[in-house]
Scaffold this active site. Structure first.
Site, mmCIF file in Angstrom:
data_model
loop_
_atom_site.group_PDB
_atom_site.id
_atom_site.type_symbol
_atom_site.label_atom_id
_atom_site.label_comp_id
_atom_site.label_asym_id
_atom_site.label_seq_id
_atom_site.Cartn_x
_atom_site.Cartn_y
_atom_site.Cartn_z
ATOM 1 N N ASP A 12 0.840 -1.187 0.000
ATOM 2 C CA ASP A 12 0.000 0.000 0.000
ATOM 3 C C ASP A 12 0.885 1.250 0.000
ATOM 4 O O ASP A 12 2.104 1.177 0.187
ATOM 5 C CB ASP A 12 -0.890 0.014 1.243
ATOM 6 C CG ASP A 12 -1.626 -1.296 1.453
ATOM 7 O OD1 ASP A 12 -2.413 -1.660 0.566
ATOM 8 O OD2 ASP A 12 -1.398 -1.942 2.499
ATOM 9 N N ASP A 57 -1.450 -2.143 -4.307
ATOM 10 C CA ASP A 57 -2.616 -2.567 -3.524
ATOM 11 C C ASP A 57 -3.491 -1.344 -3.240
ATOM 12 O O ASP A 57 -4.142 -0.847 -4.137
ATOM 13 C CB ASP A 57 -2.161 -3.286 -2.256
ATOM 14 C CG ASP A 57 -3.265 -4.109 -1.606
ATOM 15 O OD1 ASP A 57 -4.183 -4.545 -2.320
ATOM 16 O OD2 ASP A 57 -3.205 -4.335 -0.379
ATOM 17 N N ASP A 58 -3.525 -0.845 -2.024
ATOM 18 C CA ASP A 58 -4.381 0.276 -1.660
ATOM 19 C C ASP A 58 -3.564 1.546 -1.432
ATOM 20 O O ASP A 58 -2.363 1.501 -1.144
ATOM 21 C CB ASP A 58 -5.151 -0.046 -0.375
ATOM 22 C CG ASP A 58 -5.982 -1.306 -0.491
ATOM 23 O OD1 ASP A 58 -6.813 -1.382 -1.422
ATOM 24 O OD2 ASP A 58 -5.787 -2.229 0.335
ATOM 25 N N ASP A 101 -4.370 1.674 4.027
ATOM 26 C CA ASP A 101 -4.879 0.404 4.542
ATOM 27 C C ASP A 101 -4.916 0.476 6.068
ATOM 28 O O ASP A 101 -3.872 0.584 6.727
ATOM 29 C CB ASP A 101 -3.981 -0.750 4.091
ATOM 30 C CG ASP A 101 -4.595 -2.119 4.388
ATOM 31 O OD1 ASP A 101 -5.651 -2.166 5.037
ATOM 32 O OD2 ASP A 101 -4.009 -3.142 3.961
ATOM 33 N N LYS A 109 -8.921 2.108 2.328
ATOM 34 C CA LYS A 109 -9.491 0.879 2.879
ATOM 35 C C LYS A 109 -9.452 0.994 4.394
ATOM 36 O O LYS A 109 -8.383 1.112 4.996
ATOM 37 C CB LYS A 109 -8.709 -0.346 2.404
ATOM 38 C CG LYS A 109 -9.354 -1.666 2.825
ATOM 39 C CD LYS A 109 -8.697 -2.850 2.126
ATOM 40 C CE LYS A 109 -7.337 -3.181 2.702
ATOM 41 N NZ LYS A 109 -6.730 -4.358 2.059
#
Length: 536
Positions: A348, A372-373, A376, A417
């Site tokens: 992330d 990914d994000d 997070d 997220k």
């Protein structure tokens, strides 16, 4: 894919904390009672519930905009740590904006304390100006503020003077001190550590005294092992230890020699009360910067091309007790991009997850093009809830796709997220922008708590702009444009929101055109669409 923004950075104001007038609670801390002459209560002073300090507490009106204000006088500008003591006898969190001298500086959510005579504290960090200041807590929910006992203002050091530059590196306006240690890419471990005879970074960390300053000259520093600021090598609340770029220069810590492995982090900040400022960390075998200490300020850093999350807050060891999880850290004007692990599902931009404590704040931060994000805040059943995190005035865009256009199918690809595994944590998410991320812009991710989600903008995210399928979060003044599908909202959402259900609301016209961003001279994040500055 929308046009990519030009990358720019600047210094955020983070000056030395100042001692404020009032009744001293302990060294370098000033206490302001809510019933005192330096405070104003938008309600009444009561003494019904025991456990308060002083002669009473502030009980505000039960309405949006209810407030309590404190007047403080600072002899110099700088960063102040605020600790508000409160009680909330209800089961619902009570969100509020924090206004400093009339401008919103932060947002906070006051969780339920179980009873009106059970008092708790909430800590955050703000900037104060020299001279008179007002610090006002304004309710953004219909229930008003919690009962407020007092505000402690804690002195903290290790800031800079707020001078700006145009691309990372040290503060142009803050000259080095003669007592500092200096390091350079060609320095030697046995050198004196002066400006003319610089030492190595690891040697300087071993030698630096609490409250001292390490200046890093510009250039590339190559490492094959983690650089650790050890547990116990702490600064103090009144004088943080500094690791700073030399004014006008950009030091790059390059860990390309590391293989991908969870033990191969770049910079590990295990100590507390440090100020890390103006460095770039790249190509680490795991996290670029890993923070397990508390009360640190990490400012104007860039974490890029690392093989796990760029900057992560989590416990140091599996044996670390929850009371020692990293807490009250402030991440300012930091950028994190193009972090990617080989599986494409862990790296992330920023994370406070799994085992982070209360009071951590991300402000004016930018996460983009991570595999990914962007952010997070994941939790899992084995370790339980993390402390509530505040993410404010920040930007997440194009996460799930790297800058070169490559991607991995296993990544979650969200902008923000916010949870995991049906564990409730009352995060504060305010004033942020999520743009063109590969899945959701903002997602609860099974966080069943009561988050304060306000003044956010989410645009053009692949699946949904806002995805909240559970919990009791409070949504105010959020804007959703061009969502991949209809937003899902469970919680308290009133008419101030413009969520997407097949068409754009009136506010979306402000977000036409390409995204760009930079930092203003005072360190605030400036976001533009089509060349027009926007404020969520």
């Amino acid at each position: 894919m929308r046009s990519r923004p030009a990358i720019a950075c600047a210094v955020l104001l983070a000056g030395t904390l100042v001692t404020l007038s009032g009744t001293t609670a302990h060294a370098d801390t000033t206490r302001y009672e809510a019933e005192g002459s330096s405070a104003s209560c938008g309600g009444s002073i009561e003494n019904e519930w025991p456990g308060y300090s002083g002669s009473g507490f502030c009980d505000t009106e039960n309405e949006r905009g209810a407030h309590v204000r404190f007047d403080v006088d600072a002899p110099a500008s700088g960063t102040a740590t605020l600790t508000l003591r409160f009680a909330n006898g209800t089961s619902s969190a009570r969100p509020a904006d924090v206004l400093v001298n009339g401008s919103r500086a932060a947002s906070v959510s006051f969780e339920g304390t179980g009873a009106w005579d059970r008092w708790a504290t909430k800590t955050l960090t703000v900037q104060l100006s020299a001279g008179a200041n007002t610090i006002r807590f304004d309710s953004t929910g219909s229930q008003g503020m919690p009962n407020v006992d007092h505000l402690d203002v804690e002195v903290s050091g290790g800031g800079d003077d707020g001078g700006g530059d145009d691309g990372g590196g040290g503060d142009d306006g803050n000259p080095p001190t003669a007592s500092a240690l200096y390091v350079a890419p060609g320095g030697s471990a046995g050198a004196d550590g002066t400006e003319s005879d610089p030492t190595t970074l690891t040697s300087a960390i071993d030698r630096i005294e609490s409250g001292g300053t390490i200046y890093m000259r510009g250039g590339t520093y190559s490492f094959s092992e983690t650089v650790t600021i050890p547990l116990g090598d702490d600064g103090t609340a009144g004088d943080r230890t500094e690791l700073s770029a030399y004014p006008g220069e950009t030091p790059v810590l390059d860990f390309s020699a590391q293989s991908e492995d969870s033990s191969n982090r770049g910079l590990a900040l295990d100590a507390s009360y440090w100020h890390v400022n103006g460095i770039v960390v790249e190509h680490a075998g795991d996290n670029g910067i890993f923070v397990s200490g508390s009360h640190n300020v990490v400012e104007r850093t860039v974490t890029r091309f690392n093989r796990d999350t760029g900057l992560q807050l989590s416990r140091r060891l599996s044996s670390t007790p929850e009371s020692d999880w990293p807490s009250h850290n402030l991440i300012l004007s930091a950028e994190s991009h193009d972090n990617a692990d080989s599986d494409g599902e862990d790296a992330d931009g920023f994370a406070a997850k799994l085992t982070s404590g209360p009071g951590n704040v991300f402000r004016y931060a930018v996460a983009h093009n991570n595999i990914d994000d962007g952010w997070d805040l994941y939790t899992k059943s084995e370790t339980g809830p993390i402390g509530a995190v505040t993410v404010e005035d920040s930007l997440a865009y194009e996460n799930g796709v790297l800058s070169d256009g490559s991607q991995a199918g296993n990544g979650d690809r969200n902008g923000f997220k916010l949870g995991g595994e049906n564990i409730g944590v009352d995060h504060v998410i305010t004033g942020n922008i999520a743009y063109d991320n590969g899945k959701h812009g903002f997602t609860y991710n099974r966080n069943t708590g009561s988050m304060a989600v306000s003044d956010n903008v989410s645009i053009g995210n692949e699946e949904r702009n806002f995805n909240f399928d559970g919990g009791s979060s409070v949504f105010r003044n959020n804007t959703s444009c061009d969502s991949g599908s209809n937003d899902r909202i469970i919680g308290s959402a009133d008419g101030s929101n413009q969520f997407w259900s097949g068409s754009n609301g009136s506010r979306c016209s402000s977000y036409d055109g390409g995204l760009d961003w930079s930092y203003a001279s005072d360190g605030t994040l400036v976001v533009t669409f089509g060349g027009r500055r926007v404020t969520p």
